[in-house]
Write a protein that holds these residues in place. Structure first.
Motif: not given
Ligand SMILES: Nc1ncnc2c1ncn2[C@@H]1O[C@H](COP(=O)(O)OP(=O)(O)OP(=O)(O)O)[C@@H](O)[C@H]1O
Ligand SMILES: [Zn+2]
Length: 494
Positions: A173-176, A306-316
């Protein structure tokens, strides 16, 4: 446009859908001076409609959209108009061909493909012009359709929604958003009905009391260890992180892992709630407004990010992406309904050579937000408005009767068709069948076309209350057909 006041006052217009576009369209039609309208909508007013469906207010919540839209638009914009409202599905039998024939033009202000296809088909059969319009966020489009003269709504196949490559979702995966999609597949795999198209179908989980832990260890640790070993995958990006559940949950307040810890706890809690629900009531489908499902997807998405070193995103954001929610923009609806009315006026005043398909873009194309295209001639191969006899390419040795019924019924929006081979009745459907008949047709449906005596070049007839359609069966290897390939493929996996 050259329509006299008297002519305008005589015309009859049907508006299907009284939502975002429907409200705008009704206002425009009445302000021009039309006096005879009917409006159909199946829904009731919801609080979330009020920001853009300006004919409605808080006091109307729970009341039928069609009734209130007719009442309020008449009061405000056309007190002398006669507006008949129907709180009903457009597919209802009472809106038959004769009903459509009473109108000079039909306006599609709908939000889904099935209802649009249905109205298109009815207009083609009744030979009544249709103006279709639709919006999605900032973009929109309007199409005028004159049966047998311009392309109908089904003359060109609709582009399927964008999908993702399986390997991107499963391994790289490359995006959230890729992680949201993966999490949705996981929830479906764990708690949903079996789905041939699920990207995680090879995942095997045993049913233990600590299922949450078994799943966690597999998808967030052991599978990641396997991926970690690939040199190819990580040539251009950082390798994924291998963390065990225990490492995260026991991490210190200063550890980098502390940001993942709340999501691991959320995973545990939401997994167990969903597991309980599954044990009590069996499989369930994804629902974007279900808090526990969104919690689970939020947790999985952020752990995977987090595992793939990507920026996380909010619940919304997770809810928005998982539910494919595209915000409805009032201005877009207003522009599109204005354009629909312009095309409607051209249709009614017989200025057919001036008809245009209009597109509203999000960003200007060569300085223009709006682009216009001339309408085209109907596609002769169209199942709806083309020749009454069409070709159907398939492998007679692989295709069952039910396969062809499913495809043609969907493509042509047929309702409970009867199927004939010459004058021999093969299959019937509908609510009025006896139990024995249903069982008998189920058996026949499973038979291969070849076993029912169909040969290359032979015809099969589909008939419903509205139309009879004839298909010539063509052996598949003469022409490539993607859908047939899909059916064959799915059978290979059974
Ligand atoms: N088969 C149908 N028969 C009658 N009305 C329909 C049918 N399908 C959809 N509609 C109506 O078409 C309208 C489409 O309007 P719109 O796109 O603004 O959708 P909405 O449901 O009001 O808003 P949103 O989907 O953004 O919450 C809705 O009011 C919906 O009830
Ligand atoms: Zn067509």
């Amino acid at each position: 446009m050259s329509l006299s006041k008297e002519e305008i006052e005589k015309k009859r217009i049907l508006v299907v859908g009284a939502g975002g576009i429907g409200c705008e369209v009704l206002k425009n039609i009445l302000l021009i001076g039309f006096k005879h309208l009917e409006v159909i909508d199946l829904d009731v007013i919801d609080l979330s409609n009020l920001n853009r469906q300006f004919l409605f207010n808080k006091n109307h919540i729970g009341q039928p959209k069609s009734v209130i839209a007719a009442q309020v638009s008449k009061e405000r914009y056309g007190p002398e108009a006669e507006i008949v409202s129907h709180h009903c599905e457009i597919q209802n039998n009472k809106f038959n061909i004769d009903y459509y024939k009473t109108f000079d033009v039909v306006i599609n202000a709908l939000d889904n493909l099935n209802a649009r296809k249905h109205v298109n088909r009815m207009c083609v059969c009744a030979n009544v012009p249709l103006i279709d319009g639709g919006t999605s966020g900032f973009i929109g489009q309007t199409t005028p359709i004159i049966p047998k003269e311009t392309e109908c709504y089904e003359c060109q196949p609709k582009v399927p929604p964008k999908g993702y490559a399986v390997c991107t979702i499963r391994s790289n995966p490359s995006t959230a958003v890729h992680c949201v999609f993966w999490s949705k597949q996981l929830i479906q795999k764990l708690f949903g009905n079996a789905d041939d198209g699920n990207y995680l179908n090879d995942f095997q989980f045993s049913s233990t009391t600590t299922r949450w832990k078994e799943v966690y260890d597999k998808v967030f640790t052991s599978d990641i260890k396997v991926l970690h070993q690939s040199e190819e995958l990580w040539k251009l990006r950082k390798k994924p992180n291998i963390w065990t559940y225990e490492e995260i949950i026991n991490c210190s307040d200063t550890s980098l892992l502390k940001d993942v810890k709340p999501f691991v706890k959320l995973y545990y809690n939401s997994f167990n709630i969903l597991q309980q629900r599954y044990e009590n009531n069996g499989p369930f489908e994804f629902e974007k407004d279900d808090d526990d499902m969104i919690d689970f997807i939020t947790a999985c998405t952020n752990i995977r990010c987090a595992i793939f070193n990507l920026q996380g995103i909010s619940r919304f954001e997770v809810q928005e992406k998982a539910g494919n929610i595209i915000p409805a923009i009032p201005t877009t609806n207003s522009i599109i309904s204005g354009l629909m009315i312009i095309e409607m006026m051209k249709v009614l005043s017989q200025k057919k050579e001036n008809l245009r398909i209009c597109y509203l873009a999000k960003k200007p194309l060569k300085n223009h937000l709006l682009t216009f295209e001339k309408t085209s001639q109907p596609n002769k191969q169209c199942y709806i408005c083309g020749n009454e006899v069409s070709e159907f390419v398939c492998d007679l040795e692989v295709f069952t009767l039910k396969d062809i019924i499913n495809q043609i019924t969907e493509r042509c929006s047929l309702i409970n068709p009867t199927i004939l081979k010459g004058d021999q009745l093969l299959y019937e459907s509908g609510d009025d069948l006896e139990k024995e008949e249903i069982q008998m047709y189920e058996k026949v449906g499973k038979k291969k076309l070849i076993d029912l005596g169909f040969k290359d070049g032979e015809t099969i007839l589909f008939k419903d209350d509205i139309k009879t359609m004839t298909f010539i069966l063509k052996e598949e290897d003469r022409k490539h057909d993607v859908i047939n390939e899909e059916i064959k493929d799915s059978k290979k996996h059974l």
